[in-house]
Design an enzyme around this catalytic site. Structure first.
Site: not given
Ligand code: 9GP
Length: 839
Positions: A374, A565-566, A571, A673, A677
């Protein structure tokens, strides 16, 4: 007249109508009954939690006969079962999900209302079980939903953490962590099965002995025993009778151990040791994409793996006389390397406990396991110091050494001239301190290795796992992630779902590609207007939430630009912040500048020990504090950070987004993911060519996606050439203006030191290349603003995004795993005479 779910003569236990019936009257009676008998309360003294619990029991009752019938069906047919081993499961709330999967939403709402209560309020009482950090844990939950919906025999195995991921609050703009006591009021969804407890051993040493046939064998003399108690939670499929279990293990001290200590009068010692054993399942490590090499973590991993394997072996031996064919009844999926120790454990069980020869044991093991990777972040690949490993699991270390010896012998035979290859592939990292490389163990011990998006799998082959790919190209698969449309559309966005069902019927919920049929209506103004109204309604709901919890008034007509998100530097939440400050600076220079109103919404947790991530949260809040109040801004920019982002908050957020921020440095995000969504709920994505963004863009159409930034190859090339972020700072006045404003203390009450670590890391290092992507991002955001003002164009793009996301249903992903990796078949669970629609 109510009915039992299966004919009473087939039913193993007598089931009362009140526990199975689905008419509104029966539901009402059952609700009141559970309140009285399970909770010991009358309506007049019951709290909202009590009512929620009574309703949860009412739903659980309605799952039980299906659950038992599912178990019986699997036993009768001796089917091959998927065992999904995951240290994390982020299931989300159960009640709403059970209501939709059992088709009982409307009737239960009526029953609750006729009882004088409000269903939405009761749904809000349920704690969101946070037994995971983010991506990988939520993926596991979506997979369980799809497995049950596709009628695949499956068991999820994990840890029943007493404390899940911390509850995040904001204190003066900083993240503060509060323990998550999710079990405080009890958990109506789980059933403990103490009769199926198992023993798990730790420590000690090994010794050689000779068995009755005179063969040399090895046995493990452990130092300590811990008991694993299974707790089962039903996972119902949508519109099927299948209910698969999620089996989570709780650690308890062994009785014998306590008994001895108490007898010796050593009460303190006995209690301390008891607590030490029980600590194993106490708390989830709150790190995402960064492993923590702590002893307790390795104990957790081995604990749940050993318990689960014992269960799997027991189930197999009920129908088979030996374990030589385990791979025919069991497909075990390793969700990342956290459960990879299972490979050594299965070998130990086969060799030491069942006397199977090495070659046969190894063949069965390899055929049984498959491994999902992952992450591409090198620092996230788990490894354990050999010293710690040998101390906790001495026999497993021996097994791993032997696996490695045989494996390296093969490699040497295959590539006699490449000595460095041996070092790179070895399961043991050499150096002043030696380490066991868990990803290598997982690759060697599995028949399939997969990445979670096309680019990710390519990069695994080319880079992270390239030596393994060279050995075994046939072992590599791509399985692009997916999410369940039941939770992420039907439950999260009821208005959109009703709209879809009014046009198509309900088939889209099990076949998301059907939504594409709506493309024929895209030029219908009425259709588009309804689409806009749905989005506006969802935005208004989120605006109400923001007002209630953040005290900030936001305009639902502004662009809802969202990143949840985290929090992680890769990110790049801070790239989003650089954009906000850029717009702010433009306003400060010219307050009358034409800027389309935007609401920037953030959410996400930072690992408690990750200083830079916490500083990014502080920066977002600090910028919000200034921007939201500045009269020059005139409300055109609003910045809010929503505390404690989790699955249930996600359900409110995704349907309300206009713009989904998926802006990681290319080559760093395995898949994502959340991106799926958002798009499924009609938001447009601004994103890099990273993870599943690439495939989302392909499906939505290139013209319906806001693309910017370096590609993974360009990132690599620029790094190799020598990347100098300072050059970008000096060359780009707008970027300089943004950074200087942060450095000046403008957002920190004059404190120039507060954000210095963040600024310095960008100016002198910029590992994730924000400066290199800055201008492209700002330009792309300008296009977003322009597109949003063209309402018709935007609506069209939004619709096409939503209805072209069929690929990202986790049903598609699970079908691929079933056909290409697990080789399992669906088996319907028949419930004669049962009709969920019957009152
Ligand atoms: O970071 C990845 C994320 O990109 C992916 O979507 C998710 C599910 O595959 O896994 C995340 N990784 C982890 O949670 C830990 O490596």
């Amino acid at each position: 007249m109510t009915q039992s779910l299966i004919p009473i003569n087939e039913c193993p236990i007598q089931i009362e109508d009140d526990r199975t019936g689905t008419s509104v009257e029966t539901l009402k009676r059952a609700f009141a009954d559970n309140l009285f008998y399970e909770l010991g309360k009358y309506e007049t003294i019951a709290t909202k939690e009590d009512f929620y619990m009574a309703l949860a029991y009412t739903l659980r009752d309605r799952l039980l006969s299906r659950w038992l019938k599912t178990v019986k069906t699997y036993e009768d047919h001796s089917v091959k079962i998927v065992y999904y081993l995951s240290a994390e499961f982020l299931m989300g709330r159960h009640l709403g999900n059970s209501l939709i999967n059992l088709h009982l939403y409307d009737r239960v709402r009526q029953a609750v209302e006729e009882s004088g209560l409000n269903l939405d309020e009761l749904l809000e009482q349920e704690p969101d079980p946070g037994l995971g950090n983010g991506g990988l844990g939520r993926l596991a939950a979506c997979f369980l939903d799809s497995l049950a919906t596709l009628e695949i025999p499956a068991v999820g195995y994990g840890i029943r953490y007493e404390f899940g991921i911390f509850h995040q609050t904001m204190q003066d703009g900083w993240q503060a962590e509060i323990p998550d006591k999710w079990l405080r009021f009890g958990n109506p969804w789980e059933i403990p099965r103490p009769e199926e407890s198992v023993e798990v051993k730790f420590g000690g040493h090994t010794e050689i002995y000779h068995d009755e046939k005179g063969r040399e064998r090895i046995r493990w003399i452990p130092a300590k025993t811990v008991i694993g108690i299974p707790y089962d939670t039903p996972v119902p499929g949508y519109d099927t009778n299948t209910v698969n279990p999620l089996r989570l293990w709780k650690a308890e001290a062994s009785d014998a151990f306590n008994f001895e200590a108490f007898n010796a009068g050593n009460y303190d010692g006995a209690v301390a040791d008891k607590m030490r054993s029980e600590t194993i399942s106490k708390v989830l490590y709150p790190n995402d994409n960064t492993p923590q090499g702590k002893q307790l973590r390795l104990e957790q991993q081995y604990f749940f793996v050993a318990c689960s394997l014992r269960d799997i072996v027991k189930r197999h031996l009920r129908h088979n006389s030996s374990l030589y064919n385990l791979n025919e009844t069991a497909a075990i999926q390793l969700n990342d390397t956290h459960p990879a120790i299972a490979i050594a454990e299965l070998m130990r069980v086969l060799l030491d406990e069942h006397g199977i020869d090495w070659d046969s044991a190894w063949r069965v093991t390899q055929k049984t396991f498959a491994y999902t990777n992952h992450t591409l972040l090198p620092e996230a690949l788990e490894k354990w110091s050999v010293g710690l490993f040998g101390y906790l699991l001495p026999r497993h270390l021996e097994v791993i050494y032997e696996i490695n010896r045989r494996f390296l012998e093969d490699v040497h035979r295959w590539y006699p001239d490449d000595d460095s290859l041996l070092g790179r592939l070895s399961l043991i990292e050499e150096g002043p301190e030696k380490f066991v490389r868990m990803a290598h163990l997982a690759c060697v011990g599995s028949h399939a290795i997969n990445g979670v998006a096309a680019l990710h799998t390519d990069l695994l082959k080319k880079d992270t796992l390239r030596d393994f790919y060279k050995l075994w190209p046939e072992k590599f698969f791509n399985k692009t992630n997916g999410v369940t449309p039941r939770r992420w559309i039907l439950l999260s966005n009821p208005t959109l779902s009703q709209f879809y069902s009014s046009k198509l019927g309900e088939g889209w919920l099990k076949d998301l590609d059907q939504l594409r049929q709506l493309e024929s209506q895209i030029d219908d103004p009425e259709f588009c207007e309804q689409w806009r109204q749905i989005k506006l309604y969802n935005k208004q709901l989120l605006a109400d939430y923001i007002w209630k919890f953040n005290g900030v008034e936001v305009d639902p007509h502004s662009i809802f630009d969202i990143q949840v998100k985290r929090i992680h530097e890769y990110k790049r939440q801070h790239l989003d912040v650089l954009h906000i400050i850029t717009l702010y600076n433009r306003i400060k220079q010219n307050p009358n500048i034409n800027i389309y109103p935007r609401t920037f919404i953030f959410g996400g947790k930072a690992a408690p020990g990750y200083f830079m991530a916490k500083l990014i949260i502080k920066l977002i809040n600090a910028v919000g504090e200034v921007v939201n109040k500045d009269p020059d801004v005139r409300g055109r920019l609003k910045v809010v950070f929503l505390a404690n982002f989790n699955a249930s908050l996600g359900q409110r957020i995704y349907p309300a987004a206009d713009l989904s921020e998926q802006i990681s440095t290319a080559g760093k995000e395995a898949s994502g993911t959340g991106n799926m969504k958002f798009a499924m709920n009609g938001s447009l994505t601004i994103g890099t060519l990273d993870g599943a963004n690439i495939e989302i863009r392909e499906e939505a159409g290139f013209e319906n996606f806001f693309l910017f930034g370096l590609t993974a190859e360009e990132v690599y090339a620029l790094k190799s050439k020598g990347y100098k972020p300072l050059d970008y700072y000096h060359r780009n006045p707008e970027l300089k203006g943004v950074i200087d404003r942060i450095s000046s203390g403008y957002f920190s009450h004059g404190n120039e030191e507060l954000f210095k670590p963040l600024v310095d890391s960008l100016m002198y290092h910029d590992e994730y290349m924000l400066f290199a992507d800055y201008q492209a991002y700002i330009d792309c955001q300008r296009q977003v603003s322009m597109a949003f003002q063209d309402t018709q164009k935007w609506t069209r793009m939004s619709i096409l995004n939503a209805i072209r996301m069929g690929k990202f249903s986790s049903d598609r992903t699970i079908r691929e795993y079933c056909n290409e990796i697990w080789n399992v078949k669906s088996i319907p669970v028949e419930m004669e005479g049962y009709n969920p629609e019957a009152a």
